[in-house]
Design a protein around this motif. Structure first.
Motif, PDB file in Angstrom:
ATOM      1  N   MET A   1      -8.445   1.976   3.801  1.00  0.00           N
ATOM      2  CA  MET A   1      -9.440   1.415   2.889  1.00  0.00           C
ATOM      3  C   MET A   1      -8.808   1.213   1.512  1.00  0.00           C
ATOM      4  O   MET A   1      -7.871   1.918   1.121  1.00  0.00           O
ATOM      5  N   THR A   2      -9.346   0.289   0.738  1.00  0.00           N
ATOM      6  CA  THR A   2      -8.833  -0.015  -0.587  1.00  0.00           C
ATOM      7  C   THR A   2      -9.026   1.160  -1.520  1.00  0.00           C
ATOM      8  O   THR A   2     -10.093   1.755  -1.591  1.00  0.00           O
ATOM      9  N   SER A   3      -7.983   1.481  -2.265  1.00  0.00           N
ATOM     10  CA  SER A   3      -8.072   2.547  -3.252  1.00  0.00           C
ATOM     11  C   SER A   3      -8.673   1.992  -4.535  1.00  0.00           C
ATOM     12  O   SER A   3      -8.205   0.970  -5.052  1.00  0.00           O
ATOM     13  N   ILE A   4      -9.700   2.649  -5.072  1.00  0.00           N
ATOM     14  CA  ILE A   4     -10.276   2.193  -6.334  1.00  0.00           C
ATOM     15  C   ILE A   4      -9.931   3.119  -7.492  1.00  0.00           C
ATOM     16  O   ILE A   4     -10.171   2.779  -8.642  1.00  0.00           O
ATOM     17  N   VAL A   5      -9.386   4.287  -7.194  1.00  0.00           N
ATOM     18  CA  VAL A   5      -8.944   5.228  -8.227  1.00  0.00           C
ATOM     19  C   VAL A   5      -7.550   5.720  -7.864  1.00  0.00           C
ATOM     20  O   VAL A   5      -7.305   6.115  -6.725  1.00  0.00           O
ATOM     21  N   GLN A   6      -6.657   5.683  -8.837  1.00  0.00           N
ATOM     22  CA  GLN A   6      -5.309   6.220  -8.637  1.00  0.00           C
ATOM     23  C   GLN A   6      -4.896   7.020  -9.868  1.00  0.00           C
ATOM     24  O   GLN A   6      -4.976   6.507 -10.996  1.00  0.00           O
ATOM     25  N   PHE A   7      -4.510   8.261  -9.659  1.00  0.00           N
ATOM     26  CA  PHE A   7      -3.922   9.104 -10.702  1.00  0.00           C
ATOM     27  C   PHE A   7      -2.474   9.374 -10.306  1.00  0.00           C
ATOM     28  O   PHE A   7      -2.216   9.778  -9.170  1.00  0.00           O
ATOM     29  N   GLU A   8      -1.551   9.176 -11.244  1.00  0.00           N
ATOM     30  CA  GLU A   8      -0.141   9.453 -10.971  1.00  0.00           C
ATOM     31  C   GLU A   8       0.426  10.326 -12.087  1.00  0.00           C
ATOM     32  O   GLU A   8       0.528   9.896 -13.244  1.00  0.00           O
ATOM     33  N   ASN A   9       0.744  11.569 -11.745  1.00  0.00           N
ATOM     34  CA  ASN A   9       1.373  12.513 -12.673  1.00  0.00           C
ATOM     35  C   ASN A   9       0.609  12.612 -14.000  1.00  0.00           C
ATOM     36  O   ASN A   9       1.203  12.598 -15.079  1.00  0.00           O
ATOM     37  N   PHE A  26      -3.513  11.659  -7.198  1.00  0.00           N
ATOM     38  CA  PHE A  26      -4.356  11.461  -6.025  1.00  0.00           C
ATOM     39  C   PHE A  26      -4.871  10.032  -6.051  1.00  0.00           C
ATOM     40  O   PHE A  26      -4.750   9.324  -7.054  1.00  0.00           O
ATOM     41  N   SER A  27      -5.434   9.611  -4.939  1.00  0.00           N
ATOM     42  CA  SER A  27      -6.112   8.317  -4.893  1.00  0.00           C
ATOM     43  C   SER A  27      -7.409   8.481  -4.127  1.00  0.00           C
ATOM     44  O   SER A  27      -7.514   9.324  -3.234  1.00  0.00           O
ATOM     45  N   LEU A  28      -8.403   7.688  -4.499  1.00  0.00           N
ATOM     46  CA  LEU A  28      -9.705   7.718  -3.846  1.00  0.00           C
ATOM     47  C   LEU A  28      -9.955   6.357  -3.201  1.00  0.00           C
ATOM     48  O   LEU A  28      -9.904   5.320  -3.872  1.00  0.00           O
ATOM     49  N   ALA A  29     -10.227   6.382  -1.916  1.00  0.00           N
ATOM     50  CA  ALA A  29     -10.513   5.144  -1.202  1.00  0.00           C
ATOM     51  C   ALA A  29     -11.924   4.675  -1.495  1.00  0.00           C
ATOM     52  O   ALA A  29     -12.828   5.488  -1.726  1.00  0.00           O
ATOM     53  N   LEU A  64      -8.191   2.274 -12.401  1.00  0.00           N
ATOM     54  CA  LEU A  64      -9.563   2.210 -11.912  1.00  0.00           C
ATOM     55  C   LEU A  64      -9.885   0.767 -11.568  1.00  0.00           C
ATOM     56  O   LEU A  64      -9.707  -0.133 -12.413  1.00  0.00           O
ATOM     57  N   PHE A  65     -10.330   0.528 -10.348  1.00  0.00           N
ATOM     58  CA  PHE A  65     -10.697  -0.819  -9.894  1.00  0.00           C
ATOM     59  C   PHE A  65      -9.558  -1.812 -10.124  1.00  0.00           C
ATOM     60  O   PHE A  65      -9.779  -2.971 -10.468  1.00  0.00           O
ATOM     61  N   GLY A  66      -8.327  -1.323  -9.959  1.00  0.00           N
ATOM     62  CA  GLY A  66      -7.170  -2.184 -10.107  1.00  0.00           C
ATOM     63  C   GLY A  66      -6.689  -2.388 -11.533  1.00  0.00           C
ATOM     64  O   GLY A  66      -5.699  -3.092 -11.765  1.00  0.00           O
ATOM     65  N   GLU A  67      -7.354  -1.768 -12.505  1.00  0.00           N
ATOM     66  CA  GLU A  67      -6.988  -1.919 -13.911  1.00  0.00           C
ATOM     67  C   GLU A  67      -6.268  -0.663 -14.404  1.00  0.00           C
ATOM     68  O   GLU A  67      -6.614   0.460 -14.024  1.00  0.00           O
ATOM     69  N   ASP A  68      -5.291  -0.863 -15.280  1.00  0.00           N
ATOM     70  CA  ASP A  68      -4.620   0.253 -15.926  1.00  0.00           C
ATOM     71  C   ASP A  68      -5.544   0.783 -17.012  1.00  0.00           C
ATOM     72  O   ASP A  68      -5.652   0.212 -18.106  1.00  0.00           O
ATOM     73  N   ALA A  69      -6.239   1.890 -16.723  1.00  0.00           N
ATOM     74  CA  ALA A  69      -7.251   2.412 -17.640  1.00  0.00           C
ATOM     75  C   ALA A  69      -6.645   3.071 -18.869  1.00  0.00           C
ATOM     76  O   ALA A  69      -7.342   3.275 -19.868  1.00  0.00           O
TER      77      ALA A  69
END
Length: 239
Positions: A1-9, A26-29, A64-69
């Motif tokens: 499923m598409t990830s809508i949230v991604q945290f990296e380090n 982590f990432s949230l689908a 978030l939603f593909g944007e660099d927050a």
């Protein structure tokens, strides 16, 4: 499923003290349901603040939603925030507005006309057991009633991401079950949900819920692979 949230380090530090969150990845689908657990002081509320864009990290990447927050210009943040529903631990109801108008606020901000607001808000008031309290202002509501108004306000617009900080902490067990059922229904419509809680028993209420655990600012399961109930081991694995 598409990830809508991604945290990296991701790291978060308040002032010059030690990091509150360290190397969180982590990432949230899309359409997933997560419980965020951990002891008091583990950093759960701080992590939620990063998720709903109330706080920017000290380091790391958040998408978030593909944007660099992290690098997004401030003028574009309100557009992202409108896609996120938030249940605050301290409710944050607007004191001069009635329960009805507090719940209607996201719809009005989104541009919905008043003639179209009445039905969905009244339906939500009934669902959270406050059909007879529509005109009441927050000061006249109990803590549990304020909590229910806050939850109704967060979900009324069917957000893409719902973030809830101890959403069942001020209600009785029957209402807690009903509110979780509301979250589950919203999740089935496609909303990604993150619920921070101390109550480990809540995890058994949502089928196929995922669990992330924070301990001293670090995720003990950064992949989000833990699920509740635990998956049975495959043949040949240790039980």
């Amino acid at each position: 499923m598409t990830s809508i949230v991604q945290f990296e380090n991701v790291g978060l530090r308040y002032g010059t003290g030690a990091e509150t969150l360290s190397d969180v990845s982590f990432s949230l689908a899309r359409g997933s349901f997560y419980f965020l657990t951990g002891p008091s002081g583990a950093g759960k509320t701080s992590l939620l603040k990063l998720l709903y864009l109330s706080q920017r990290p000290s380091r790391g990447l958040i998408r978030l939603f593909g944007e660099d927050a992290v690098m997004l210009p401030r003028k574009r943040l309100p557009g992202l925030r409108r896609r996120i529903g938030v249940v605050f631990q301290d409710f944050r109801l607007v004191p001069h507005l009635s329960a009805f108008d507090n719940i209607a606020l996201p719809l009005r901000i989104g541009g919905m006309e008043d003639k179209d607001i009445q039905a969905p808000v009244n339906e939500m008031l009934s669902w959270v057991g406050l059909g007879d309290r529509a005109s009441a202002r927050p000061a006249t509501l109990s803590g549990g009633e304020q909590q229910r108004v806050a939850i109704a306000r967060a979900v009324i617009g069917r957000p893409d991401l719902l973030v809830a900080d101890e959403p069942t902490g001020n209600v009785d067990p029957d209402m807690a079950a009903r509110l979780l059922h509301l979250f589950e229904g919203l999740n089935k419509l496609g909303t990604t949900i993150v619920v921070a809680t101390h109550d480990i028993h809540l995890l058994s209420r949502i089928q196929n819920a995922n669990m992330m655990r924070l301990d001293r600012g670090r995720l003990s399961d950064p992949t989000g692979a833990l699920r509740y109930p635990p998956r049975p081991p495959e043949d040949g694995q240790n039980r």
